[in-house]
Design a protein around this motif. Sequence first.
Motif, PDB file in Angstrom:
ATOM      1  N   PRO A  95       8.052  14.536   4.954  1.00 32.06           N
ATOM      2  CA  PRO A  95       8.560  14.211   6.270  1.00 32.06           C
ATOM      3  C   PRO A  95       9.714  12.471   6.737  1.00 32.06           C
ATOM      4  N   THR A  96       8.347  11.762   5.867  1.00 32.29           N
ATOM      5  CA  THR A  96       8.641  10.353   6.000  1.00 32.29           C
ATOM      6  C   THR A  96       9.945  10.174   5.099  1.00 32.29           C
ATOM      7  N   TYR A  97      10.678  10.822   5.102  1.00 30.95           N
ATOM      8  CA  TYR A  97      12.398   9.646   3.752  1.00 30.95           C
ATOM      9  C   TYR A  97      12.864   9.885   5.317  1.00 30.95           C
ATOM     10  N   GLY A  98      13.379   8.360   3.932  1.00 32.30           N
ATOM     11  CA  GLY A  98      14.323   8.215   5.358  1.00 32.30           C
ATOM     12  C   GLY A  98      15.777   8.044   6.074  1.00 32.30           C
ATOM     13  N   PRO A  99      16.085   8.868   5.184  1.00 29.18           N
ATOM     14  CA  PRO A  99      17.150   9.514   4.572  1.00 29.18           C
ATOM     15  C   PRO A  99      17.461  11.009   5.929  1.00 29.18           C
ATOM     16  N   LEU A 100      15.927  12.506   5.991  1.00 32.14           N
ATOM     17  CA  LEU A 100      16.002  12.898   6.172  1.00 32.14           C
ATOM     18  C   LEU A 100      14.854  12.247   7.483  1.00 32.14           C
ATOM     19  N   VAL A 101      14.605  11.509   7.938  1.00 33.63           N
ATOM     20  CA  VAL A 101      14.287  11.171   8.965  1.00 33.63           C
ATOM     21  C   VAL A 101      15.309  10.850  10.577  1.00 33.63           C
ATOM     22  N   ASP A 102      16.222   9.697   9.602  1.00 34.47           N
ATOM     23  CA  ASP A 102      17.035  10.262  10.206  1.00 34.47           C
ATOM     24  C   ASP A 102      18.202  11.072  10.474  1.00 34.47           C
ATOM     25  N   VAL A 103      18.581  11.935   9.887  1.00 32.13           N
ATOM     26  CA  VAL A 103      19.411  12.919  10.265  1.00 32.13           C
ATOM     27  C   VAL A 103      19.028  14.126  11.017  1.00 32.13           C
ATOM     28  N   LEU A 104      17.460  13.963  11.121  1.00 34.41           N
ATOM     29  CA  LEU A 104      16.579  14.816  11.964  1.00 34.41           C
ATOM     30  C   LEU A 104      16.869  14.586  12.922  1.00 34.41           C
ATOM     31  N   GLY A 105      16.056  13.085  13.254  1.00 38.11           N
ATOM     32  CA  GLY A 105      16.549  11.872  15.092  1.00 38.11           C
ATOM     33  C   GLY A 105      17.992  12.744  15.272  1.00 38.11           C
ATOM     34  N   ARG A 106      18.925  12.615  14.723  1.00 35.69           N
ATOM     35  CA  ARG A 106      20.442  12.685  15.062  1.00 35.69           C
ATOM     36  C   ARG A 106      20.949  13.780  15.606  1.00 35.69           C
ATOM     37  N   ILE A 107      20.011  15.274  15.134  1.00 35.53           N
ATOM     38  CA  ILE A 107      20.349  16.510  15.242  1.00 35.53           C
ATOM     39  C   ILE A 107      19.514  16.532  16.698  1.00 35.53           C
ATOM     40  N   LEU A 108      18.628  16.010  16.525  1.00 34.54           N
ATOM     41  CA  LEU A 108      17.714  16.175  18.004  1.00 34.54           C
ATOM     42  C   LEU A 108      18.169  16.014  18.904  1.00 34.54           C
ATOM     43  N   ALA A 109      18.556  14.563  19.462  1.00 33.45           N
ATOM     44  CA  ALA A 109      19.714  13.944  20.022  1.00 33.45           C
ATOM     45  C   ALA A 109      20.153  14.220  20.241  1.00 33.45           C
ATOM     46  N   ARG A 164      20.823  17.761  20.943  1.00 31.58           N
ATOM     47  CA  ARG A 164      20.698  18.483  21.678  1.00 31.58           C
ATOM     48  C   ARG A 164      19.935  18.638  23.155  1.00 31.58           C
ATOM     49  N   SER A 165      19.384  17.391  23.031  1.00 29.86           N
ATOM     50  CA  SER A 165      18.982  16.790  24.245  1.00 29.86           C
ATOM     51  C   SER A 165      19.891  16.810  25.586  1.00 29.86           C
ATOM     52  N   GLU A 166      21.006  15.648  23.985  1.00 28.80           N
ATOM     53  CA  GLU A 166      22.036  15.289  25.390  1.00 28.80           C
ATOM     54  C   GLU A 166      23.214  16.332  25.590  1.00 28.80           C
ATOM     55  N   ARG A 167      23.191  17.795  24.734  1.00 26.65           N
ATOM     56  CA  ARG A 167      23.833  18.530  25.487  1.00 26.65           C
ATOM     57  C   ARG A 167      23.150  19.679  26.316  1.00 26.65           C
ATOM     58  N   THR A 168      21.928  19.515  26.693  1.00 28.32           N
ATOM     59  CA  THR A 168      21.194  20.458  27.983  1.00 28.32           C
ATOM     60  C   THR A 168      21.679  19.934  28.615  1.00 28.32           C
ATOM     61  N   PRO A 169      22.047  19.079  29.677  1.00 31.12           N
ATOM     62  CA  PRO A 169      22.403  18.493  30.796  1.00 31.12           C
ATOM     63  C   PRO A 169      24.261  19.375  30.472  1.00 31.12           C
ATOM     64  N   ALA A 170      24.682  18.594  29.987  1.00 38.57           N
ATOM     65  CA  ALA A 170      25.985  19.736  29.753  1.00 38.57           C
ATOM     66  C   ALA A 170      26.229  21.498  29.626  1.00 38.57           C
ATOM     67  N   ILE A 171      25.402  22.367  29.205  1.00 38.08           N
ATOM     68  CA  ILE A 171      25.488  23.335  29.453  1.00 38.08           C
ATOM     69  C   ILE A 171      24.805  23.490  30.934  1.00 38.08           C
ATOM     70  N   VAL A 172      24.496  22.880  31.627  1.00 36.51           N
ATOM     71  CA  VAL A 172      23.543  23.021  32.818  1.00 36.51           C
ATOM     72  C   VAL A 172      24.325  23.069  33.802  1.00 36.51           C
ATOM     73  N   ALA A 173      25.358  22.032  33.363  1.00 46.50           N
ATOM     74  CA  ALA A 173      26.373  21.199  34.464  1.00 46.50           C
ATOM     75  C   ALA A 173      27.825  22.400  34.255  1.00 46.50           C
ATOM     76  N   ALA A 174      27.647  23.218  32.973  1.00 41.13           N
ATOM     77  CA  ALA A 174      29.162  24.208  32.847  1.00 41.13           C
ATOM     78  C   ALA A 174      28.093  25.732  33.660  1.00 41.13           C
ATOM     79  N   LEU A 175      27.428  25.857  33.304  1.00 42.81           N
ATOM     80  CA  LEU A 175      26.666  26.952  34.192  1.00 42.81           C
ATOM     81  C   LEU A 175      27.097  26.809  35.681  1.00 42.81           C
ATOM     82  N   ARG A 176      26.625  25.740  36.495  1.00 38.93           N
ATOM     83  CA  ARG A 176      26.418  25.595  37.569  1.00 38.93           C
ATOM     84  C   ARG A 176      28.132  25.708  38.110  1.00 38.93           C
ATOM     85  N   ALA A 177      28.585  25.618  37.316  1.00 37.55           N
ATOM     86  CA  ALA A 177      30.460  25.352  37.335  1.00 37.55           C
ATOM     87  C   ALA A 177      30.594  26.755  37.293  1.00 37.55           C
TER      88      ALA A 177
END
Length: 279
Positions: free
Chosen positions: A82-96, A98-111
């Motif tokens: 779990p400390t392998y650098g390239p794996l840590v980097d790509v997982l960080g991008r995926i999780l970011a 995911r987090s950034e998408r949530t406000p957009a989903i909420v906005a779409a559902l509110r619309a």
Amino acid sequence: MRVDLHTHSSASDGTDTPADLVREAKAAGLDVVALTDHDATSGWAEAQEAADEVGITLVPGLEISTKLQHRGVHLLAYLPDPTYGPLVDVLGRILAGRSERTPAIVAALRAHGIDLTEDDVHREANGSVAAGRPHVADALVRLGVVADRTEAFATLLSPGQPGYVNRYAPQLEEMIPIVVAAGGVPVIAHPWGRRGGTVLTEEAFASLKGLGLAGIEVDHQDHGPELRTRLRAIAADLDLVATGSSDHHGLGKVDHDLGVNTTDPEQYERLVGMARQQA
């Protein structure tokens, strides 16, 4: 020996804590359980402590969100560093993503006329490393908009539905070598569920094996008897490990009880042997 190689805890989108999941696996008569949270390893330490307490073998893993020919494909990665650098980097991008998408989903559902807030979603994601669509689904259930996660995805959150928002996922062909370089064993999750069969052909599996793919998840609730027979034959033809598992999410999924599908002990030993060779 009863082996379940695909489960989720509250560190991603399951409803059980990592420790409770492990205790439930022991109570269900399992000898081996893999914790494979989405794009996250944060539950490993807690799960291992519980496994040592109750006397069950824990296989640390994760389920990585990837894409193949613009289709979503989930890649199970067993026993990587779990400390392998390239794996840590790509997982960080995926999780970011995911987090950034949530406000957009909420906005779409509110619309779309649904009175949902980001706070509603984050309450459901308590303990998770990132709020995602399953937590949006849980919030919609709590608000009485839908009956369960299945309905939420089918009517609101899947591609083509009002609340769907795309996010970052690495290419599968790039992710497999990263998992191998991290000392992990890569296995395609539920390949022919969720329309995956349109891109995951036998030719595609053969090509992915050349990149380091080690196995195929054959016995899964998304696969009926005919699909399992065909996938098992492909695994045998390509000398890939054939696994089986529950894809347990606690209360987040029905009909995915721990041990509902299991991995043959010989196939499990092959997988663990691969990890030892790559360590």
